[in-house]
Design an enzyme around this catalytic site. Structure first.
Site, mmCIF file in Angstrom:
data_model
loop_
_atom_site.group_PDB
_atom_site.id
_atom_site.type_symbol
_atom_site.label_atom_id
_atom_site.label_comp_id
_atom_site.label_asym_id
_atom_site.label_seq_id
_atom_site.Cartn_x
_atom_site.Cartn_y
_atom_site.Cartn_z
ATOM 1 C CD GLU A 36 -13.758 13.674 14.282
ATOM 2 O OE1 GLU A 36 -14.212 12.813 13.514
ATOM 3 O OE2 GLU A 36 -12.584 13.628 14.737
ATOM 4 C CD GLU B 118 -3.978 2.849 4.599
ATOM 5 O OE1 GLU B 118 -5.192 2.569 4.787
ATOM 6 O OE2 GLU B 118 -3.071 2.347 5.249
ATOM 7 N N GLY C 91 -5.008 11.141 9.599
ATOM 8 C CA GLY C 91 -4.577 9.881 10.192
ATOM 9 C C GLY C 91 -3.189 9.524 9.697
ATOM 10 N NE ARG D 152 -1.209 0.334 4.871
ATOM 11 C CZ ARG D 152 -1.153 -0.370 5.988
ATOM 12 N NH1 ARG D 152 -1.296 -1.681 5.956
ATOM 13 N NH2 ARG D 152 -0.972 0.224 7.154
ATOM 14 C CD GLU E 293 -10.104 -0.199 10.832
ATOM 15 O OE1 GLU E 293 -9.577 0.593 10.021
ATOM 16 O OE2 GLU E 293 -9.468 -0.979 11.545
#
Length: 337
Positions: free
Chosen positions: A79, A99, A28, A4, A108
């Site tokens: 957030e 990703e 992330g 990946r 998820e």
């Protein structure tokens, strides 16, 4: 991991013009590797958001690669972020990279944070990386897994336990099995059951969706269920701009999501299966998903005429009558519960 990362690296470097002198947000960021790739591609500034303790490690890696002047690590949830530019104004990003994909793409639920970041910070002509995502479905066979969970009960160290087989058939595959299959285990050509435009898709479109399907079996074998996987696209469709996780592709940690039926049904050319898949975000835990598959097996394959389903409730004939080769069934699968 290597597959990946290699996919993202190729896609970024093949489209450096999207990153040169641009503002990038990495959602992330984990180790920060996508932020580093973005900086290597010429990004003017990169904001690497990471909620976990990995943020500290990302800072160290970025510092060791002499990119601290370009990449800012933000240790917070999306957030809770209030990103500002050098003038103290709300940040406007040219690229949002992440990703975010989980098993079967949407497990998820990380897409929620990515979409929130998009709606909050992405410029009107900004770019999402990946730009699109699709989910594929295909009937499959995997006798080893089926036998290990079901046929095992025929004889356990000399003890006849066939009385447990109906129970084993109904309970062994309540959940989704995340495992790999190869191209020889597919029984028909795959179909796309979901397309997501990451620039414009709404949360509602991804949280809950359904699609019909129809497969003509091309290979004889035992039909054990449906395999699902995903492909993401980075603004194009050639190999450098896609990351695919199907049975014919280089294996990844995502493997495939296997939705096993409770029977092994003989199929082959002349057989077909049609139905509908429903995917819903779990209402108790938004990271999980609930999947319902309805299917009808239509047959002109001689071996199926002698087949008798495991569950009496699945049969569409009286006990002493020939079985009608139209086999209809529905099954709910827990994914993460």
């Amino acid at each position: 991991y290597q597959r990946r990362v290699h996919g993202y690296y190729n896609a970024i470097m093949a489209q450096r013009h999207l990153f040169e002198d641009k503002v990038v947000i990495d959602i992330g960021c984990g180790t920060g590797i996508l932020s580093i790739f973005s900086a290597w591609a010429g990004a003017r500034s990169v904001y690497a958001i990471e909620a976990s303790g990995m943020a500290g490690h990302a800072e160290a890696i970025i510092r060791d690669n002499n990119l601290a002047q370009i990449i800012t690590v933000v240790h917070a949830k999306v957030e809770d972020c209030d990103l500002r530019d050098e003038d103290g104004q709300p940040l406007v990003a040219d690229v949002i990279i992440s990703e975010w994909m989980g098993y079967f793409l949407v497990f998820e639920g990380m897409y929620e944070s990515v979409f929130l970041a998009r709606d909050r910070w992405l410029a009107p002509n900004g770019v999402m990386f990946p730009s699109h995502a699709t989910i594929q479905l295909c009937p499959f066979t995997k006798p080893v897994t089926f036998s290990s969970r079901i046929m095992f009960w025929q004889n356990v160290h000399g003890v006849d336990m066939r009385a447990l087989q109906p129970y084993a058939s109904s309970s062994a595959f309540d959940g989704v099995v995340v495992d790999g299959i190869d191209a020889t285990m597919t029984l028909a050509d795959a179909a796309t059951v979901k397309v997501i435009d990451c620039r414009y898709a709404t949360l509602e479109e991804v949280r809950d969706f359904s699609s019909t399907f129809a497969f003509n079996f091309t290979t004889p074998g035992s039909f054990h269920g449906f395999a699902g996987w995903f492909t993401v696209y980075f603004g194009g469709s050639d190999d450098l701009l896609t990351l695919a996780t199907g049975p014919e592709d280089i294996p990844t940690h995502w493997r495939q999501a296997l939705f096993f039926t409770s029977d092994q049904i003989p199929v082959g050319p002349g057989s077909s299966v049609e139905g509908e898949i429903e995917v819903h975000q779990n209402r108790t835990n938004h990271r999980y998903i609930d999947v319902m598959i309805h299917w009808t097996l239509l047959d002109a394959y001689p071996a199926l005429q002698a087949f008798k389903p495991t569950h009496q409730t699945d049969e569409v004939h009286a006990p002493n009558e020939p079985w009608n080769p139209s086999y209809a069934h529905s099954k709910h699968f827990n994914f993460g519960v």
